[in-house]
Design an enzyme around this catalytic site. Structure first.
Site, PDB file in Angstrom:
ATOM      1  N   ASN A 292       0.812  -1.214   0.000  1.00  0.00           N
ATOM      2  CA  ASN A 292       0.000   0.000   0.000  1.00  0.00           C
ATOM      3  C   ASN A 292       0.846   1.265   0.000  1.00  0.00           C
ATOM      4  OD1 ASN A 292      -2.540  -1.239  -0.053  1.00  0.00           O
ATOM      5  ND2 ASN A 292      -2.469  -1.612   2.152  1.00  0.00           N
ATOM      6  N   HIS A 294       3.232   2.377   1.988  1.00  0.00           N
ATOM      7  CA  HIS A 294       3.705   3.004   3.216  1.00  0.00           C
ATOM      8  C   HIS A 294       4.414   1.940   4.049  1.00  0.00           C
ATOM      9  CE1 HIS A 294      -0.653   2.165   4.684  1.00  0.00           C
ATOM     10  NE2 HIS A 294       0.096   1.135   4.936  1.00  0.00           N
ATOM     11  N   CYS A 329       4.059   6.562   7.495  1.00  0.00           N
ATOM     12  CA  CYS A 329       5.480   6.852   7.412  1.00  0.00           C
ATOM     13  C   CYS A 329       5.985   6.424   6.041  1.00  0.00           C
ATOM     14  CB  CYS A 329       6.230   6.122   8.521  1.00  0.00           C
ATOM     15  SG  CYS A 329       8.017   6.292   8.450  1.00  0.00           S
TER      16      CYS A 329
END
Length: 393
Positions: A292, A294, A329
């Protein structure tokens, strides 16, 4: 030798005269090559007939048994080798199943619960030769994804349903709590059950139970909350009614962690003034990114533990962990890991969050944040118990 049908399918039955089946006593399994499809089938003998399953792809898959399981799937109590009454790999009811389904788990309790088994590998253990918290979290995540895939709901997203994929939506976890009674050792087989239920109007709860496969002892319990995010805008979204109708038939009103034992309290925010230890300069790698785009949520655990005192990591077992995910992040972000001992632990005689019904020896509060702007990524709380070997001295 008897002739075969002209066409080769994923499941085939081959009948041979008994005098042409003179295999050695310990060779009850045979590999046959189907050159036209370039697949290899595993064959088991029973009453002069052979049950055949081909591999799903172009590369043959090896089939091994562990406690009556083939690649993690229950196939009966017999073994494939050295037993004249070996259980057949494929039953009549499996004829329409895709070949890859043999590598996944299976549904139990009327398809509300998904069950899968795993062997603890050598690269999944820590210095004490037992599985790590990261290993457990990875197994939970793998079981959850296979649950979605095996349910027939999977779209083209990572764990997303068909209706979610159409709308460019993905699931993201907001909170997870895991309680560990005992860590499995290298080579142990564990059995994981998972199921889902609604969490408010726009969330979904997913629970897990991990058992020792041999003894059926429950050794880990976990619960989590998930919401939907748009994978392009990265904004949270309400659950569309079409998605709700997809997952509703799978909802099970059951909890893995009893309400009174669940860590549902808010985790305090650490600051430079309240943190006892700070570890800076933690850099995500490309391999830490998930499908995805991240950082995989399991990766945060390792960074959180970077600021835990080394003697705690060596002498104590991490028996409970609660994670509150607050921000994504990326690979370009440098991180800071912060840890502080919970001062009130010694005074709290009613501590209820520990995993094994007794007060933990240590409790810590953690924060993982961006190094540049101090934006929060994950808050966490952990509980620790002195390892048994240290209590004996």
């Amino acid at each position: 030798m008897a002739s075969m049908a002209a066409k080769t399918y994923n499941i085939a039955t081959l009948c041979l005269p008994r005098d042409m089946c003179k295999a050695e006593k310990n060779e009850m399994a045979t590999k046959l090559g189907f050159y036209r499809s370039r697949r290899v089938a595993m064959v088991t003998s029973k009453n002069g007939k052979f049950s055949v399953r081909t591999s799903a792809g172009g590369t043959p898959r090896s089939v091994k048994t562990i406690n009556g399981k083939v690649n993690g799937v229950h196939v009966g109590e017999g073994t494939l080798f050295g037993n004249k009454n070996s259980a057949e790999l494929i039953k009549d009811s499996d004829i329409d199943a895709p070949a890859h389904s043999s590598l996944h788990g299976n549904f139990v309790e009327g398809r509300f619960v998904y069950r899968q088994t795993f062997v603890i590998r050598s690269y999944e253990i820590g210095p004490d030769k037992t599985a790590t918290m990261e290993t457990l979290m990875n197994l939970l995540q793998e079981t959850a994804l296979n649950h979605v895939t095996s349910s027939g709901l999977a779209g083209n997203g990572f764990g997303a349903t068909r209706e979610m994929s159409i709308r460019k939506l993905i699931w993201v976890v907001t909170r997870i709590h895991i309680q560990v009674q005992r860590y499995s050792s290298w080579g142990d087989v564990v059995e994981i059950d998972t199921w889902v239920d609604a969490a408010g109007k726009n969330g979904m709860r997913r629970d897990w139970i991990i058992r020792d496969y041999k003894t059926q002892e429950i050794i880990t319990r976990a619960t989590s909350t998930w919401v939907i995010m748009n994978r392009e805008t990265r904004r949270l979204s309400k659950i569309p009614e079409q998605v709700r109708q997809e997952v509703l038939p799978f909802y099970l009103n059951r909890v893995a962690v009893a309400t009174e034992k669940n860590d549902s309290e808010k985790i305090d925010k650490l600051t430079d003034g309240t943190a006892g230890r700070i570890r800076s300069g933690l850099a995500p790698r490309w391999s830490d990114m998930d499908a995805n785009q991240h950082v995989n949520n399991v990766k945060y655990i390792g960074w959180i533990l970077e600021s835990v005192p080394i003697n705690v990591l060596g002498d104590y077992d991490l028996t409970s962990m609660t994670l509150e995910y607050r921000r994504e992040c990326r690979q370009s972000n440098l991180l800071e890991s912060m840890t502080s001992a919970t001062a009130s632990l010694a005074e709290d005689s009613n501590c209820k969050n520990n995993s094994i019904n007794r007060r933990p020896d240590l409790e810590y509060t953690h924060l993982l944040r961006m190094q540049a702007d101090k934006a929060e990524i994950v808050r966490a709380r952990t509980e620790w118990h002195l390892k048994q070997k240290h209590k004996l001295h």
